[in-house]
Design an enzyme around this catalytic site. Structure first.
Site, mmCIF file in Angstrom:
data_model
loop_
_atom_site.group_PDB
_atom_site.id
_atom_site.type_symbol
_atom_site.label_atom_id
_atom_site.label_comp_id
_atom_site.label_asym_id
_atom_site.label_seq_id
_atom_site.Cartn_x
_atom_site.Cartn_y
_atom_site.Cartn_z
ATOM 1 N N PHE A 138 0.840 -1.338 0.153
ATOM 2 C CA PHE A 138 0.035 -0.133 -0.092
ATOM 3 C C PHE A 138 0.974 1.368 0.231
ATOM 4 O O PHE A 138 1.983 1.202 0.828
ATOM 5 C CB PHE A 138 -0.854 -0.109 1.084
ATOM 6 C CG PHE A 138 -1.939 1.138 1.325
ATOM 7 C CD1 PHE A 138 -2.971 0.872 0.516
ATOM 8 C CD2 PHE A 138 -1.961 1.921 2.113
ATOM 9 C CE1 PHE A 138 -4.129 1.755 0.631
ATOM 10 C CE2 PHE A 138 -2.850 3.199 2.183
ATOM 11 C CZ PHE A 138 -4.131 2.887 1.293
ATOM 12 N N LYS A 169 -11.020 -1.439 9.418
ATOM 13 C CA LYS A 169 -11.412 -2.506 8.369
ATOM 14 C C LYS A 169 -11.991 -3.480 8.820
ATOM 15 O O LYS A 169 -13.371 -3.183 9.277
ATOM 16 C CB LYS A 169 -10.103 -2.794 7.472
ATOM 17 C CG LYS A 169 -9.500 -1.508 6.807
ATOM 18 C CD LYS A 169 -8.143 -1.775 5.984
ATOM 19 C CE LYS A 169 -7.753 -0.523 5.512
ATOM 20 N NZ LYS A 169 -6.072 -0.506 5.174
ATOM 21 N N ARG A 212 -13.419 -3.606 -6.393
ATOM 22 C CA ARG A 212 -13.015 -4.376 -5.410
ATOM 23 C C ARG A 212 -14.256 -4.648 -4.444
ATOM 24 O O ARG A 212 -14.945 -3.714 -4.141
ATOM 25 C CB ARG A 212 -12.127 -3.577 -4.490
ATOM 26 C CG ARG A 212 -11.126 -4.277 -3.573
ATOM 27 C CD ARG A 212 -10.002 -3.569 -2.911
ATOM 28 N NE ARG A 212 -10.627 -2.238 -2.248
ATOM 29 C CZ ARG A 212 -9.980 -1.933 -1.208
ATOM 30 N NH1 ARG A 212 -8.737 -2.346 -0.924
ATOM 31 N NH2 ARG A 212 -10.385 -0.861 -0.646
HETATM 32 C C1 LIG Z 1 -5.600 0.682 4.978
HETATM 33 C C2 LIG Z 1 -4.155 0.701 5.063
HETATM 34 C C3 LIG Z 1 -3.194 1.676 5.445
HETATM 35 C C4 LIG Z 1 -3.747 2.833 6.065
HETATM 36 O O1 LIG Z 1 -3.001 3.754 6.825
HETATM 37 P P1 LIG Z 1 -3.797 4.956 7.695
HETATM 38 O O2 LIG Z 1 -2.466 5.717 8.224
HETATM 39 O O3 LIG Z 1 -4.442 4.025 8.790
HETATM 40 O O4 LIG Z 1 -4.530 5.696 6.894
HETATM 41 C C5 LIG Z 1 -1.941 1.484 5.486
HETATM 42 N N1 LIG Z 1 -1.162 0.401 5.222
HETATM 43 C C6 LIG Z 1 -2.131 -0.695 4.464
HETATM 44 C C7 LIG Z 1 -1.590 -1.644 3.940
HETATM 45 C C8 LIG Z 1 -3.512 -0.383 4.364
HETATM 46 O O5 LIG Z 1 -4.149 -1.388 3.601
#
Ligand SMILES: *Cc1c(COP(=O)(O)O)cnc(C)c1O
Length: 396
Positions: free
Chosen positions: A112, A209, A355
């Site tokens: 991500f 989530k 998705r």
């Molecule tokens: C949802 C997600 C995030 C979100 O990070 P935040 O700091 O909570 O906004 C980070 N890494 C991954 C892999 C995610 O899926």
């Protein structure tokens, strides 16, 4: 253990099929009352006494223990607070310090963006030639060379749902002397995780989530209990101090995971999360996993039978997949907007991915069949081809 689904535990609008619990879980019943109590009885009536009488200060640990049970971590090994981006920064910097003679941080293209951005930012802060090396997900294990300090991976790919094998990947990292850091954002509450037996040094994840903690719910961080006393916290806030209320002039970290705390915890949000996590007292991750694979398999076969326009981008084999299914479609953005307008909620990820998350806590086979019937109608009649479905909001 209760039989799935537990729809009565959630407050989901009637006629909505919610397939986006992988992005933001729905509201568990009991949370509004718990938050109301927190606001009026605790904050309202106790005011500052709440830190002791309502045990707000111990909340990050207490909620951490609730999460620990879901991901195979021992009690007292998880702390909750801040955002996942911050927790990734903390974990990464501690991990790099554990291998001072190495300078590569290895991750994959499926990670991500925020995890990679935080790594870039951390590297820029350090006065040393660190490199963030990105390879394809299938090439990670063979790319762990002797200069790799940390392998940082997201267990379930947010776009495709592809799953890394935690045990074999952690073993591969350790066999090359690297530290393993897992991001469990799409794993906690979605797939069984056994942090203790995989023996990874660090992990982090979010709670809004699959854990249904609500928008902006705080993240969690895990550090292996036998190593945590030697981990160096980069964000050395007062609540990570061994004795915050001694108000010493110099930082001295707590001996355990408390050293990964930074500042004042988000007490209201933690109250919501603590209540939301009580759903998990009644279900086993084994049952969740089995039901999730069945729902995803059914969704794939229904879509392939009724929506020939879409092509599967998730692994077909359920054991290689998290709790979501993604399909590529050139008009995916508009099709998803049309689907949402018909009360089937999924989301879109650029460039062309539709998705769908499947959470057996509140989704069953009837929902899956109904969702595909609506999707098929939208596609075959091109109902997505209207100006309002092409407009992009700030969040997709
Ligand atoms: C949802 C997600 C995030 C979100 O990070 P935040 O700091 O909570 O906004 C980070 N890494 C991954 C892999 C995610 O899926």
């Amino acid at each position: 253990m209760n039989k799935l689904p537990l729809k009565h535990r959630f407050d989901i609008p009637a006629n909505m099929i919610y397939l986006d619990g992988n992005s933001l879980g729905p509201l568990p019943r009991g949370v509004p009352e718990r938050v109301q109590r927190m606001l009026t009885a605790e904050w309202g009536h106790h005011l500052i006494k709440g830190w002791n009488v309502d045990q707000w200060m111990a909340q990050p640990q207490r909620v951490g223990d609730q999460i620990a049970r879901l991901i195979g971590a021992s009690e007292g090994s998880i702390s909750v607070g801040d955002t996942l981006s911050v927790k990734i920064f903390q974990a990464l910097s501690a991990a790099l310090k554990m291998r001072p003679d190495r300078n590569v941080l290895l991750s994959d293209h499926g990670n991500f963006p925020t995890d990679l951005y935080m790594a870039e930012g951390l590297i820029r802060q350090i006065d040393k030639a660190y490199e963030l090396r990105l390879v394809s997900p299938e090439d990670v294990a063979s790319s762990i060379t002797s200069d790799v300090a940390v392998v940082m991976l997201t267990h379930v790919d947010y776009r495709t749902g592809r799953l890394h094998d935690m045990q074999s990947m952690t073993d591969a990292a350790h066999s090359k002397g690297a530290v393993m850091l897992w991001d469990l954002a799409h794993s906690a509450g979605a797939v069984p995780v056994d942090l203790q037996s995989c023996n990874a040094e660090m992990a982090a994840g979010c709670t809004y989530k699959y854990l249904n903690g609500g928008p902006g719910a705080p993240a969690f961080i895990y550090a292996r209990p036998d190593l945590v006393a030697d981990m160096e916290p980069a964000l050395s806030g007062w609540l990570g101090h061994d004795e915050p209320f001694a108000f010493e002039l110099n930082y001295r970290p707590a001996p355990d995971i408390e050293r990964m705390r930074i500042g004042t915890p988000p007490v209201i949000q933690l109250a919501a999360l603590e209540e939301a996590l009580s759903v998990w007292d009644d279900v086993s991750m084994h049952d969740i996993r089995k039901a999730s694979i069945d729902l995803c398999d059914l969704f794939i076969s229904e879509v392939e039978a009724h929506c020939p326009e879409l092509s599967l981008v998730s692994p077909r084999d359920g054991s290689q997949r998290g709790s979501q299914v993604s399909f590529a479609y050139e008009h995916g953005f508009a099709a998803m907007q049309a689907l949402i307008a018909h009360n089937v909620i999924g989301d879109f990820r650029a460039p062309d991915i539709m998705r769908f998350g499947f959470t057996p806590l509140y989704i069953d086979e009837t929902d899956v069949r109904a969702a595909v019937a609506i999707l098929s109608d939208i596609l075959s009649k091109r109902l997505w081809d209207k100006p309002e479905f092409h407009k992009r909001g700030r969040v997709t």
